[in-house]
Design an enzyme around this catalytic site. Structure first.
Site, PDB file in Angstrom:
ATOM      1  N   GLU A  97      -8.316 -20.340  37.348  1.00 20.39           N
ATOM      2  CA  GLU A  97      -8.792 -19.492  36.261  1.00 20.39           C
ATOM      3  C   GLU A  97      -9.407 -18.207  36.794  1.00 20.39           C
ATOM      4  O   GLU A  97      -9.991 -18.192  37.877  1.00 20.39           O
ATOM      5  CB  GLU A  97      -9.804 -20.261  35.422  1.00 20.39           C
ATOM      6  CG  GLU A  97      -9.116 -21.341  34.609  1.00 20.39           C
ATOM      7  CD  GLU A  97     -10.097 -22.364  34.068  1.00 20.39           C
ATOM      8  OE1 GLU A  97     -10.563 -22.170  32.956  1.00 20.39           O
ATOM      9  OE2 GLU A  97     -10.388 -23.324  34.771  1.00 20.39           O
ATOM     10  N   CYS A 110     -13.784 -11.953  37.642  1.00 18.02           N
ATOM     11  CA  CYS A 110     -14.275 -13.153  38.338  1.00 18.02           C
ATOM     12  C   CYS A 110     -13.048 -13.958  38.763  1.00 18.02           C
ATOM     13  O   CYS A 110     -12.181 -14.254  37.935  1.00 18.02           O
ATOM     14  CB  CYS A 110     -15.160 -13.955  37.383  1.00 18.02           C
ATOM     15  SG  CYS A 110     -15.673 -15.545  38.050  1.00 18.02           S
ATOM     16  N   CYS A 117     -12.761 -27.959  42.933  1.00 19.07           N
ATOM     17  CA  CYS A 117     -13.817 -27.799  43.949  1.00 19.07           C
ATOM     18  C   CYS A 117     -14.335 -29.175  44.352  1.00 19.07           C
ATOM     19  O   CYS A 117     -14.459 -30.059  43.519  1.00 19.07           O
ATOM     20  CB  CYS A 117     -14.966 -26.958  43.391  1.00 19.07           C
ATOM     21  SG  CYS A 117     -16.233 -26.587  44.629  1.00 19.07           S
ATOM     22  N   CYS A 121     -21.383 -29.894  42.369  1.00 24.17           N
ATOM     23  CA  CYS A 121     -22.645 -29.506  41.725  1.00 24.17           C
ATOM     24  C   CYS A 121     -22.684 -30.145  40.333  1.00 24.17           C
ATOM     25  O   CYS A 121     -21.705 -30.075  39.595  1.00 24.17           O
ATOM     26  CB  CYS A 121     -22.750 -27.988  41.610  1.00 24.17           C
ATOM     27  SG  CYS A 121     -22.623 -27.142  43.202  1.00 24.17           S
ATOM     28  N   CYS A 124     -21.836 -28.226  36.933  1.00 22.76           N
ATOM     29  CA  CYS A 124     -20.634 -27.385  36.948  1.00 22.76           C
ATOM     30  C   CYS A 124     -19.419 -28.156  36.468  1.00 22.76           C
ATOM     31  O   CYS A 124     -19.099 -29.226  36.985  1.00 22.76           O
ATOM     32  CB  CYS A 124     -20.413 -26.884  38.369  1.00 22.76           C
ATOM     33  SG  CYS A 124     -18.846 -26.033  38.576  1.00 22.76           S
ATOM     34  N   CYS A 340     -20.726 -18.844  33.597  1.00 20.41           N
ATOM     35  CA  CYS A 340     -20.953 -19.441  34.906  1.00 20.41           C
ATOM     36  C   CYS A 340     -20.935 -20.968  34.848  1.00 20.41           C
ATOM     37  O   CYS A 340     -21.568 -21.565  33.995  1.00 20.41           O
ATOM     38  CB  CYS A 340     -22.304 -18.969  35.411  1.00 20.41           C
ATOM     39  SG  CYS A 340     -22.751 -19.677  36.966  1.00 20.41           S
TER      40      CYS A 340
HETATM   41  S1  SF4 Z   1     -20.851 -24.476  41.186  1.00 23.76           S
HETATM   42 FE1  SF4 Z   1     -18.914 -25.597  40.818  1.00 23.76          FE
HETATM   43  S2  SF4 Z   1     -17.299 -24.351  41.719  1.00 23.76           S
HETATM   44 FE2  SF4 Z   1     -19.277 -23.638  42.578  1.00 23.76          FE
HETATM   45  S3  SF4 Z   1     -19.555 -24.838  44.481  1.00 23.76           S
HETATM   46 FE3  SF4 Z   1     -20.575 -25.985  42.860  1.00 23.76          FE
HETATM   47  S4  SF4 Z   1     -19.004 -27.447  42.133  1.00 23.76           S
HETATM   48 FE4  SF4 Z   1     -17.936 -25.840  43.291  1.00 23.76          FE
END
Ligand code: SF4
Length: 359
Positions: A97, A110, A117, A121, A124, A340
């Protein structure tokens, strides 16, 4: 808009001027033709060899047969009321994306640096995908090219790029740097290093490597907590690179005269938004040339609350009173999940989506 990928032909997207020179020589053509392609592709944004009129016709025809410009494919476009456009882009069998945000005198794009990923986190949505795969320099540069091309009629003179989409840029280091060398090259896409920001969850060896680079963007760190105990809970990467190590690498990072480190702080209601958290952040960052972006959590599917606005303002005031630059960042495009930590929908996990666009 683009030549579609043809994987048995030499792909030129993402190649440096030197690599293009070598490619042309391998085809028996003069090496300087490589620099001409570099200019036509990145500076003039010509995506068909036939349109590269700085090349002789015979070379253009040969390249049409033997090489390809495999731009990411627009699978879906979601337009927000504030003008933000979120793109779902197809790259081979994966989706990534990118987001285009128009402003009065500039546009900010962006981009993703991995499909999915692995960093996990907790706040996220991308983390819920896991890592699908690393992406190439061409797939990174291609996101910027596609977003610019798709908005060609309305472009402003300045383009900003932020590496804050899907993925941890410092865990896909070499392709990310190869892409940045093209994006920040005055003879390439000519984006100013002052207008490019790489955001990391805090991969200390990657920060140390970036510090050695001759060409580099600004650096933003996702802090999001005021203690190791708290950060461990929402960013498991903190167990590997705890705050002492991370902030030590930040203190050693060679900032240019015009530069500050940016610390991103996603504010999760009732978790990390207290005045005591703010005072701890002041102590953590006291010796750094830094600014702090406070990002009120965007309500999503994850188990956190939007913080109270008065608490956000109080947090900012505590930082500002201690002389820190601190801003409350408006998260644009929330209605299309382009804010975000929201760059992941189920459709990003695979490319079975139909090739349609939503206006
Ligand atoms: S915020 Fe999301 S995309 Fe960014 S490093 Fe953490 S898990 Fe990965």
């Amino acid at each position: 808009m683009s030549s579609q990928a043809s994987f048995d032909r030499a792909s030129v997207l993402g190649k440096s001027a030197d690599e293009l020179r070598a490619l042309l020589e391998s085809l028996g053509e003069p090496g300087y033709r490589g620099a001409q392609i570099y200019h036509a592709l990145y500076a003039e944004r010509r995506f068909e060899f036939a349109a590269m009129t700085n090349l002789p016709l015979a070379v253009r025809e040969r390249l049409e047969r033997e090489a390809a410009i495999a731009l990411p494919r627009i699978v879906r476009r979601h337009r927000s009321a504030d003008g933000t456009v979120r793109y779902v882009l197809g790259i081979g069998t994966a989706n990534i994306e990118a987001v285009f945000m128009p402003e009065e005198n500039r546009q900010t794009i962006c981009i993703s640096t991995q499909a999915g990923c692995a960093v996990d986190c907790r706040f996220c949505l991308t983390a819920t995908l896991g890592l699908v795969r690393n992406i190439s320099a061409g797939e990174i540069v291609g996101q910027v090219l596609v977003a610019l091309e798709d908005n060609r009629a309305a472009l402003k003179p300045q383009t900003n790029i932020v590496l804050m989409g899907q993925g941890e840029p410092l865990l896909n280091y070499d392709p990310v740097m190869a892409a940045l060398r093209i994006l920040l090259d005055p003879d390439g896409m000519a984006i100013s290093p002052k207008h490019a920001t790489l955001s990391t969850s805090g991969i200390v060896p990657g920060i140390e490597r970036l510090a050695q680079e001759r060409v580099r963007p600004k650096l933003a760190i996702s802090l999001n907590a005021s203690s190791n105990e708290q950060r461990d809970k929402i960013m498991p990467i903190n167990r590997k690179y705890p705050l002492e190590k991370l902030l030590d690498a930040c203190a050693r990072y060679p900032l240019r005269s015009w530069e500050r480190l940016t610390f991103e702080y996603v504010m999760l209601g009732g978790f990390n938004d207290s005045p005591e958290d703010a005072r701890r952040v002041v102590r953590l960052l006291a010796n750094l040339r830094a600014k702090v972006n406070l990002i009120p959590w965007n309500p999503g599917d994850l188990p956190y609350e939007k913080p109270d606005l008065a608490r956000v303002q109080e947090f900012r005031r505590i930082l500002a009173d201690k002389g820190m630059l601190a801003f409350v960042r408006d998260s644009r495009g929330q209605d299309v999940m382009a804010a975000c930590g929201q760059l992941a929908l189920a459709e990003s996990a695979a490319s079975a989506s139909p090739d349609v666009t939503h206006a």
